[in-house]
Motif scaffolding. Structure first.
Motif, mmCIF file in Angstrom:
data_model
loop_
_atom_site.group_PDB
_atom_site.id
_atom_site.type_symbol
_atom_site.label_atom_id
_atom_site.label_comp_id
_atom_site.label_asym_id
_atom_site.label_seq_id
_atom_site.Cartn_x
_atom_site.Cartn_y
_atom_site.Cartn_z
ATOM 1 N N MET A 8 0.834 -1.198 0.000
ATOM 2 C CA MET A 8 0.000 0.000 0.000
ATOM 3 C C MET A 8 0.869 1.248 0.000
ATOM 4 N N LEU A 9 0.598 2.139 -0.957
ATOM 5 C CA LEU A 9 1.317 3.390 -1.073
ATOM 6 C C LEU A 9 0.317 4.533 -1.127
ATOM 7 N N GLN A 10 0.788 5.720 -0.739
ATOM 8 C CA GLN A 10 -0.061 6.895 -0.795
ATOM 9 C C GLN A 10 -0.364 7.246 -2.251
ATOM 10 N N PRO A 11 -1.631 7.469 -2.595
ATOM 11 C CA PRO A 11 -1.949 7.818 -3.984
ATOM 12 C C PRO A 11 -1.311 9.145 -4.377
ATOM 13 N N LEU A 12 -0.880 9.225 -5.625
ATOM 14 C CA LEU A 12 -0.204 10.417 -6.118
ATOM 15 C C LEU A 12 -0.846 10.882 -7.416
ATOM 16 N N GLU A 13 -0.670 12.169 -7.690
ATOM 17 C CA GLU A 13 -1.034 12.747 -8.983
ATOM 18 C C GLU A 13 0.110 13.645 -9.425
ATOM 19 N N LYS A 47 6.485 18.354 -3.586
ATOM 20 C CA LYS A 47 5.322 17.539 -3.288
ATOM 21 C C LYS A 47 4.476 18.227 -2.232
ATOM 22 N N SER A 48 3.180 18.337 -2.521
ATOM 23 C CA SER A 48 2.235 18.906 -1.577
ATOM 24 C C SER A 48 1.089 17.926 -1.402
ATOM 25 N N LYS A 49 1.033 17.293 -0.226
ATOM 26 C CA LYS A 49 0.055 16.245 0.057
ATOM 27 C C LYS A 49 0.191 15.116 -0.960
ATOM 28 N N SER A 50 -0.798 14.923 -1.834
ATOM 29 C CA SER A 50 -0.733 13.823 -2.792
ATOM 30 C C SER A 50 -0.447 14.300 -4.215
ATOM 31 N N ILE A 51 -0.062 15.572 -4.383
ATOM 32 C CA ILE A 51 0.215 16.133 -5.709
ATOM 33 C C ILE A 51 1.707 16.441 -5.816
ATOM 34 N N VAL A 52 2.325 15.947 -6.884
ATOM 35 C CA VAL A 52 3.731 16.212 -7.167
ATOM 36 C C VAL A 52 3.801 17.183 -8.336
ATOM 37 N N ARG A 118 18.616 6.886 -4.477
ATOM 38 C CA ARG A 118 19.654 7.539 -3.679
ATOM 39 C C ARG A 118 19.325 9.005 -3.435
ATOM 40 N N PHE A 119 18.515 9.608 -4.320
ATOM 41 C CA PHE A 119 18.227 11.045 -4.245
ATOM 42 C C PHE A 119 16.815 11.332 -3.743
ATOM 43 N N CYS A 120 15.881 10.381 -3.906
ATOM 44 C CA CYS A 120 14.529 10.561 -3.375
ATOM 45 C C CYS A 120 13.950 9.191 -3.039
ATOM 46 N N VAL A 121 13.063 9.157 -2.065
ATOM 47 C CA VAL A 121 12.541 7.885 -1.563
ATOM 48 C C VAL A 121 11.678 7.180 -2.602
ATOM 49 N N ASP A 122 10.784 7.927 -3.233
ATOM 50 C CA ASP A 122 9.816 7.343 -4.187
ATOM 51 C C ASP A 122 9.969 8.053 -5.527
ATOM 52 N N PRO A 123 10.967 7.687 -6.344
ATOM 53 C CA PRO A 123 11.198 8.409 -7.607
ATOM 54 C C PRO A 123 10.092 8.149 -8.622
ATOM 55 N N LEU A 124 9.689 9.193 -9.296
ATOM 56 C CA LEU A 124 8.706 9.091 -10.372
ATOM 57 C C LEU A 124 9.418 8.874 -11.705
ATOM 58 N N TYR A 125 8.723 8.215 -12.592
ATOM 59 C CA TYR A 125 9.248 8.012 -13.939
ATOM 60 C C TYR A 125 8.204 8.555 -14.916
ATOM 61 N N SER A 165 -1.108 15.090 -15.444
ATOM 62 C CA SER A 165 -1.778 16.171 -16.154
ATOM 63 C C SER A 165 -0.773 17.280 -16.424
ATOM 64 N N ILE A 166 -1.187 18.239 -17.266
ATOM 65 C CA ILE A 166 -0.350 19.389 -17.582
ATOM 66 C C ILE A 166 -0.921 20.593 -16.841
ATOM 67 N N GLY A 167 -0.098 21.234 -16.033
ATOM 68 C CA GLY A 167 -0.525 22.399 -15.278
ATOM 69 C C GLY A 167 0.488 23.513 -15.389
ATOM 70 N N ALA A 168 0.060 24.728 -15.092
ATOM 71 C CA ALA A 168 0.954 25.876 -15.222
ATOM 72 C C ALA A 168 0.563 26.949 -14.226
ATOM 73 N N LEU A 169 1.563 27.707 -13.802
ATOM 74 C CA LEU A 169 1.314 28.899 -12.995
ATOM 75 C C LEU A 169 0.861 30.040 -13.907
ATOM 76 N N GLU A 170 0.443 31.139 -13.317
ATOM 77 C CA GLU A 170 -0.084 32.249 -14.119
ATOM 78 C C GLU A 170 0.971 32.798 -15.070
ATOM 79 N N ALA A 171 2.197 32.934 -14.588
ATOM 80 C CA ALA A 171 3.266 33.445 -15.454
ATOM 81 C C ALA A 171 3.557 32.480 -16.598
ATOM 82 N N GLU A 172 3.508 31.181 -16.316
ATOM 83 C CA GLU A 172 3.745 30.190 -17.363
ATOM 84 C C GLU A 172 2.617 30.202 -18.396
ATOM 85 N N GLU A 173 1.386 30.419 -17.960
ATOM 86 C CA GLU A 173 0.261 30.480 -18.896
ATOM 87 C C GLU A 173 0.421 31.635 -19.874
ATOM 88 N N VAL A 174 0.908 32.770 -19.387
ATOM 89 C CA VAL A 174 1.126 33.927 -20.269
ATOM 90 C C VAL A 174 2.184 33.602 -21.317
#
Length: 315
Positions: A8-13, A47-52, A118-125, A165-174
């Motif tokens: 069992m692992l914590q769900p991630l997005e 990482k913030s809660k379940s969102i990376v 070696r650099f993070c506990v749960d590496p994403l691919y 998913s694809i997300g962006a900050l306000e400056a990135e959206e501009v």
């Protein structure tokens, strides 16, 4: 048939930012374009809660033998020095995993994931599909999980799909909007874009259904073990499908379809009447112009004949 038990692992997005996509495409164009190689690099973010949030990335030297998958090389010394420099610029960004231009998972990827532990506990691919003809979301995210195929069996490490998913900050959206101004074709109508998006969505749905069918056949034939989580998800999908055998539903769908066809028919009639009206007005306009030009030519001929008659009388 063996049943898989997962730890069992914590769900991630995973949320990938536009800067990462641009960096990966630039990396691929520099080192692997028009070849069978792939580009591999490091993902940075937080990482913030379940969102990376994957906000940045950088390339690392990577080589692998296409004939012998067990032979590969990743310069982790370069990785450590580059991360040290990035850390001086942005303290909040940490290594969250690695990326590859894939487009599929390869045998070496599990070994690379073990190196990144070696650099993070749960590496994403994250696989970033840089092919030009690719439609849909260009990213596919995974994480490593430990599976036990029944009691008394050894623990097996494998990749598990993670929603991305694809997300962006306000400056990135501009910034992205400014880039898209040079890419969007203004000659293409909104209706054509909507139809194109519908076709792409139907093609993706068809590919997903074919993938589900392939998986179920493999499980039925004993080629793949049973995964209860996948079967639960499929059962939920089937339960959400509407019952099309209800008389009220069939009647309402027919009424809705007839209403839509009526609007389309009236619109076509209106368009035809307007086109005929414009044609008649155009004919009247050019007929008046032709008559005026004919009168002018007649008067010119009369004046020319009069002048010739006067000259002849003088002689």
């Amino acid at each position: 048939m063996p049943i898989i038990e997962e730890k069992m692992l914590q769900p991630l997005e995973v949320v990938v930012h536009p800067l990462v996509l641009l960096s990966v495409v630039d990396h691929y164009n520099r080192v692997a374009k028009d070849t069978k190689k792939r580009a591999v690099g490091v993902l940075l973010g937080g990482k913030s809660k379940s969102i990376v949030d994957v906000t940045n990335s950088f390339a690392v030297p990577f080589e692998e033998d296409l004939k012998n998958p067990s032979v590969w090389y990743l310069d982790h010394n370069f990785l450590e020095s580059m991360f040290g420099m990035f850390k001086k610029v942005s303290v909040k960004e940490r290594i969250v995993g690695f990326y590859s231009t894939g487009p599929k998972i390869k045998e070496n990827d599990l070994k690379i994931a073990n190196l990144f532990k070696r650099f993070c506990v749960d590496p994403l691919y994250v696989i970033v599909d840089v092919r030009s003809g690719m439609e849909g979301l260009p990213t596919t995210a995974y994480r490593t999980v430990e599976e036990i195929e029944g009691e008394g069996k050894e623990i097996k490490t494998t990749f598990k799909h993670v929603p991305s998913s694809i997300g962006a900050l306000e400056a990135e959206e501009v910034g992205v909007e400014h880039l898209l101004r040079d890419i969007n074709d203004p000659s293409v109508s909104t209706l054509a874009n909507q139809i194109k998006h519908k076709m792409e969505a139907l093609e993706r749905l068809n590919s997903r259904l074919e993938e589900v069918q392939t998986y179920l056949k493999a499980v039925q034939e004993g080629k793949l073990p049973v995964n209860d989580q996948i079967l639960y998800n499929l059962q939920d999908i089937f339960n959400l499908l509407p019952n099309l055998n209800l008389e009220d539903l069939i009647k309402s769908m027919l009424v809705k379809t007839n209403d839509i066809h009526l609007v389309i028919y009236i619109s076509a009639l209106t368009r035809s009447i307007v086109a005929l009206h414009d044609l008649v007005l155009n004919k009247i306009k050019y007929k008046d112009m032709d008559d005026a030009m004919h009168i002018d030519e007649t008067e010119k001929l009369k004046s020319a004949n009069v002048s010739l008659a006067k000259e002849a009388s003088k002689e």
